[in-house]
Every structure is written in C-alpha cells, then in structure tokens.
Design a protein around this motif. Sequence first.
Motif, PDB file in Angstrom:
ATOM      1  N   SER A 134      12.704 -17.680   8.684  1.00  0.00           N
ATOM      2  CA  SER A 134      12.421 -16.379   8.067  1.00  0.00           C
ATOM      3  C   SER A 134      10.927 -16.249   7.790  1.00  0.00           C
ATOM      4  O   SER A 134      10.340 -15.189   7.988  1.00  0.00           O
ATOM      5  N   ASN A 178      12.338 -14.375   1.733  1.00  0.00           N
ATOM      6  CA  ASN A 178      11.466 -15.269   2.516  1.00  0.00           C
ATOM      7  C   ASN A 178      10.701 -14.535   3.597  1.00  0.00           C
ATOM      8  O   ASN A 178       9.478 -14.661   3.696  1.00  0.00           O
ATOM      9  N   SER A 179      11.396 -13.773   4.422  1.00  0.00           N
ATOM     10  CA  SER A 179      10.691 -13.105   5.523  1.00  0.00           C
ATOM     11  C   SER A 179       9.819 -11.975   4.982  1.00  0.00           C
ATOM     12  O   SER A 179       8.670 -11.821   5.386  1.00  0.00           O
ATOM     13  N   ASP A 198      12.676  -3.929  -3.014  1.00  0.00           N
ATOM     14  CA  ASP A 198      13.805  -4.866  -3.114  1.00  0.00           C
ATOM     15  C   ASP A 198      14.694  -4.416  -4.253  1.00  0.00           C
ATOM     16  O   ASP A 198      14.299  -3.570  -5.081  1.00  0.00           O
ATOM     17  N   SER A 220      14.332  -0.759  -4.567  1.00  0.00           N
ATOM     18  CA  SER A 220      14.942  -0.214  -3.346  1.00  0.00           C
ATOM     19  C   SER A 220      16.064   0.738  -3.727  1.00  0.00           C
ATOM     20  O   SER A 220      17.113   0.316  -4.216  1.00  0.00           O
ATOM     21  N   ILE A 267      13.707  -7.313  11.308  1.00  0.00           N
ATOM     22  CA  ILE A 267      13.924  -8.766  11.361  1.00  0.00           C
ATOM     23  C   ILE A 267      15.409  -9.075  11.163  1.00  0.00           C
ATOM     24  O   ILE A 267      15.951 -10.030  11.715  1.00  0.00           O
ATOM     25  N   ASP A 270      19.485 -10.046  13.434  1.00  0.00           N
ATOM     26  CA  ASP A 270      20.457 -11.127  13.709  1.00  0.00           C
ATOM     27  C   ASP A 270      21.702 -10.999  12.838  1.00  0.00           C
ATOM     28  O   ASP A 270      22.725 -11.620  13.125  1.00  0.00           O
ATOM     29  N   MET A 301      13.017 -14.075  17.076  1.00  0.00           N
ATOM     30  CA  MET A 301      11.558 -13.935  17.058  1.00  0.00           C
ATOM     31  C   MET A 301      10.818 -15.282  17.032  1.00  0.00           C
ATOM     32  O   MET A 301       9.789 -15.434  17.690  1.00  0.00           O
TER      33      MET A 301
HETATM   34  N1  LIG Z   1      14.969 -11.726  13.943  1.00  0.00           N
HETATM   35  C1  LIG Z   1      14.680 -13.011  13.760  1.00  0.00           C
HETATM   36  O1  LIG Z   1      14.165 -13.685  14.651  1.00  0.00           O
HETATM   37  C2  LIG Z   1      14.941 -13.643  12.429  1.00  0.00           C
HETATM   38  C3  LIG Z   1      14.374 -14.881  12.101  1.00  0.00           C
HETATM   39  C4  LIG Z   1      14.627 -15.406  10.837  1.00  0.00           C
HETATM   40  C5  LIG Z   1      15.415 -14.728   9.930  1.00  0.00           C
HETATM   41  N2  LIG Z   1      15.961 -13.531  10.292  1.00  0.00           N
HETATM   42  C6  LIG Z   1      16.787 -12.720   9.395  1.00  0.00           C
HETATM   43  O2  LIG Z   1      15.979 -12.006   8.481  1.00  0.00           O
HETATM   44  C7  LIG Z   1      16.818 -11.552   7.429  1.00  0.00           C
HETATM   45  C8  LIG Z   1      16.137 -11.793   6.095  1.00  0.00           C
HETATM   46  O3  LIG Z   1      16.132 -13.195   5.822  1.00  0.00           O
HETATM   47  P1  LIG Z   1      15.398 -13.791   4.535  1.00  0.00           P
HETATM   48  O4  LIG Z   1      15.406 -15.270   4.681  1.00  0.00           O
HETATM   49  O5  LIG Z   1      14.110 -13.096   4.320  1.00  0.00           O
HETATM   50  O6  LIG Z   1      16.428 -13.413   3.401  1.00  0.00           O
HETATM   51  P2  LIG Z   1      16.207 -13.550   1.812  1.00  0.00           P
HETATM   52  O7  LIG Z   1      17.553 -13.756   1.225  1.00  0.00           O
HETATM   53  O8  LIG Z   1      15.133 -14.522   1.496  1.00  0.00           O
HETATM   54  O9  LIG Z   1      15.677 -12.098   1.427  1.00  0.00           O
HETATM   55  C9  LIG Z   1      16.467 -10.971   1.589  1.00  0.00           C
HETATM   56  C10 LIG Z   1      16.070  -9.986   0.521  1.00  0.00           C
HETATM   57  O10 LIG Z   1      16.762  -8.775   0.775  1.00  0.00           O
HETATM   58  C11 LIG Z   1      16.981  -8.192  -0.482  1.00  0.00           C
HETATM   59  N3  LIG Z   1      17.928  -7.112  -0.347  1.00  0.00           N
HETATM   60  C12 LIG Z   1      19.273  -7.129  -0.192  1.00  0.00           C
HETATM   61  N4  LIG Z   1      19.756  -5.878  -0.103  1.00  0.00           N
HETATM   62  C13 LIG Z   1      18.686  -5.043  -0.203  1.00  0.00           C
HETATM   63  C14 LIG Z   1      18.520  -3.636  -0.192  1.00  0.00           C
HETATM   64  N5  LIG Z   1      19.560  -2.815  -0.069  1.00  0.00           N
HETATM   65  N6  LIG Z   1      17.278  -3.127  -0.325  1.00  0.00           N
HETATM   66  C15 LIG Z   1      16.215  -3.940  -0.453  1.00  0.00           C
HETATM   67  N7  LIG Z   1      16.304  -5.285  -0.468  1.00  0.00           N
HETATM   68  C16 LIG Z   1      17.520  -5.815  -0.358  1.00  0.00           C
HETATM   69  C17 LIG Z   1      17.427  -9.359  -1.340  1.00  0.00           C
HETATM   70  O11 LIG Z   1      17.334  -9.058  -2.723  1.00  0.00           O
HETATM   71  C18 LIG Z   1      16.449 -10.423  -0.901  1.00  0.00           C
HETATM   72  O12 LIG Z   1      15.294 -10.456  -1.701  1.00  0.00           O
HETATM   73  C19 LIG Z   1      18.138 -12.293   7.634  1.00  0.00           C
HETATM   74  O13 LIG Z   1      19.061 -11.457   8.284  1.00  0.00           O
HETATM   75  C20 LIG Z   1      17.761 -13.433   8.524  1.00  0.00           C
HETATM   76  O14 LIG Z   1      18.870 -13.938   9.256  1.00  0.00           O
HETATM   77  C21 LIG Z   1      15.738 -13.001  11.526  1.00  0.00           C
END
Ligand SMILES: NC(=O)c1ccc[n+]([C@@H]2O[C@H](COP(=O)([O-])OP(=O)(O)OC[C@H]3O[C@@H](n4cnc5c(N)ncnc54)[C@H](O)[C@@H]3O)[C@@H](O)[C@H]2O)c1
Length: 362
Positions: A134, A178-179, A198, A220, A267, A270, A301
């Motif tokens: 992420s 994280n992302s 958020d 959010s 992002i 997935d 990504m």
């Molecule tokens: N596309 C890629 O290559 C790739 C790579 C890595 C991770 N990811 C994906 O990225 C996504 C995010 O992962 P992460 O590790 O950052 O997750 P995370 O849990 O660290 O963060 C997600 C955030 O989303 C917030 N959230 C939930 N619902 C919300 C809403 N309605 N409005 C605003 N915020 C909201 C949560 O409070 C949290 O802070 C996941 O789906 C993960 O699988 C994709």
Amino acid sequence: MLIGVPQEIKIGETRVSMTPSLCRRCVTLGAKVLVEKSAGISAGFTDAEYRAAGATIANSARRVWREADLILKVKEPLPAEYGLMRTGQTIFTYLHLAAGAELTKVLLKKRILGIAYETVEATDGSYPLLKPMSQIAGRLSIQIGAYRLQSQLGGSGVLLGGIPGTMPGHVVVIGAGNSGAHAVQMAAGMGARVTVLDLDMRKLEALDIEYRGRVVTLMSNPANIEAEVSDADLLIGAVLIPAAKAPIVVSRNVVKKMRPGSVIVDIAIDQGGCIETIRPTSHENPTYLEHGVVHYAVPNMPALVGRTSTIGLTQATEPFVALLVQKGVERAIAEHRGLAAGVNTRDGKITCEAVSKALGYS
Ligand SMILES: NC(=O)c1ccc[n+]([C@@H]2O[C@H](COP(=O)([O-])OP(=O)(O)OC[C@H]3O[C@@H](n4cnc5c(N)ncnc54)[C@H](O)[C@@H]3O)[C@@H](O)[C@H]2O)c1
C-alpha cells in the motif's frame, strides 16, 4: 516441507514471492525450496542466486505446483493456474477473494487452504502484509498521476507543483490509511495543493499535525467529496474496508463534474474500486477515458517497481513464512492468531466472514 515459488503470470507482474535471502532462511530452517526458472529475474534475482541459497530450480510451473506442499506467490492464482492447484494444497499469497468469485469457487472445490496476505493481522490489529505494498502504491499513485496529467497523454496539462505565479495542481486523496498517507506525502512533497478525506478523525488529526496545515484534512461525506472531487486535477482512491468489497465513495455524477483531462488513480481497484466509473486495467493498457477523465486502475501497481516491491513484501512475509516452516502449517495457524486471520478458505469452506458476506455465501 517443500515450498514452491512459481513465476508470477499476471500481466506486467515483476515481483517474486521469495528473495534468495528468504530462501536461505527457509533452507536453514529445514525446508526444501523449488523455484521456477527465471521467477526472480524481473526483480533482479538470478537462478544462480537462488541455487546458491539452497533452492532447486524447476523448468516448469507445472512441476512447482505438483511438488510443493506450500505455494508461495504474490498475486492471486489466475485461470491458467487453476488446473495446476493440487487438492488440499496450501497457498500463501494475496487472494482478494471479495472481488474474486470465480477463484473462490476453485479454492473451495479443490479444498485449498488459502492464506491471504491481505487479512493476516499483527497484534495491534493492523495488516502487516498489506502495508508495504500500500505504501508503494500510494507513492506511485502520485508519480503516475503526474505523468498522466501531461498534455501529450491526454491529460489536462497541469504540472502538480506549478511554478511561481501559477496555481499548483489539486490532489484529492480519499482514504488516509497506508496508501493514502503515502500519496499525501508525495503530493505535498511535489508542491501540490493536497486535500485528504477519511472517516477516521484520528488519521486526519495525525496528518494535520504532521503537515501543520499544509494539507487540508476533511471528513469523508458526500458533500465534501462532491466539492473537492469536482475541483481535483488528480483524484486518488485509497479507501479500504478490510477484506470487503470497496465502498463506492465517488458517484458517476461527481466524476462528470471533474475538468476534462483530470486523472483518477483508484488504488482500491484490487477490492473492486471506490469510484463508480472505475473498472480494472492492466500494465499493458493502464488507462481509459470516461466523461473526459483519465481513469487508471491497475490492480498490481507495485509491479512497476519490482525490486523495491519484492524486498518490501518479502521482509514483511518472512516472519510468517518462517513460522510455517518451523511449526508446520497446522500448528502455525493454531498457535498464531494473526496468521489464522489470514485463512480465507479451508476444507471447502470460506473461513473469512467479510469474504463470505461480500460473495453472498452468508
Ligand atoms: N492497486 C494496487 O496495486 C494496490 C496496492 C496495494 C494496496 N492496494 C489497495 O489499496 C486499498 C487501500 O489500502 P490501505 O492499506 O491504504 O488501507 P488502510 O486500511 O490503511 O486505509 C484505508 C482507509 O480508508 C478509510 N476509509 C474507509 N471507508 C472510507 C470512506 N467511505 N471514505 C473515506 N475513507 C474511508 C479508512 O478509514 C482507512 O483510513 C486496499 O484496497 C488495498 O488492497 C492496491
């Protein structure tokens, strides 16, 4: 235990599930390791390095899948791999089953013990195997977005940092996990105007303190999302509800309000994506245009930076892989709650509630 490391076959994938250094650790702990020929080459690891670390090199994926007790992968198995899975085998990899109904059926039918990287938990309830990827996806999202905003690529021609006397680009990040936090860091570093939204006030507070007001933090909700997204040059979708399908937080009507040539990087694709107009793309064909807005939604990504991603991923998986080798799969799961949380399928049943709900099994 024989650990099998197949070459990843997803389009554009460059990561590998084991470095020579992790291989050496597993061999030292008593495992045998079978690595498919050239599996590490796109991450910069040669067959000779794996051999020196104690692995055997297999000429085909078929042999790896046939002989391994534990298959260690990066991405979810693809249709070409379904037929290679052995009944009762253990697979430790990203599975993303909430967005993978077909794969789930195969795992259930073959009674695969499917341990998903993305639901393995640390003692504080966080997701240690999701975190490094992420972080990478978050950081990459800004460089990808900046590139896609270029005029020759169909972007609006906005330079994110601007120059003195011009308005910097507006980057809107939805999700401050994280992302999202790493996207914010890169965007702020480039001199963009950054807004992050958020639902979790603690995450917004932390970013507010870290950036001392240089980044706008917002709750959010539909009104804030509509106001910010319709002004965004670059929109980053970074929300997550663990193991569940991503919620749609930006509707088609809001996307229609964005300026032509603006860019969306979702992002969260997935887990199905969090923008109504999003659909998965690939490294071969990463973008499409809808309502005049450039959409980027590549589910893997981190493959863009295979070396960094492989090292980041395997240093996170190493303690769990070591545990599986030392204790054996059953004991490791029985004794480690965090690893047990990763088990998504076993004995023909879904064992992760969020996945079961998302796919309508419960
Ligand atoms: N596309 C890629 O290559 C790739 C790579 C890595 C991770 N990811 C994906 O990225 C996504 C995010 O992962 P992460 O590790 O950052 O997750 P995370 O849990 O660290 O963060 C997600 C955030 O989303 C917030 N959230 C939930 N619902 C919300 C809403 N309605 N409005 C605003 N915020 C909201 C949560 O409070 C949290 O802070 C996941 O789906 C993960 O699988 C994709």
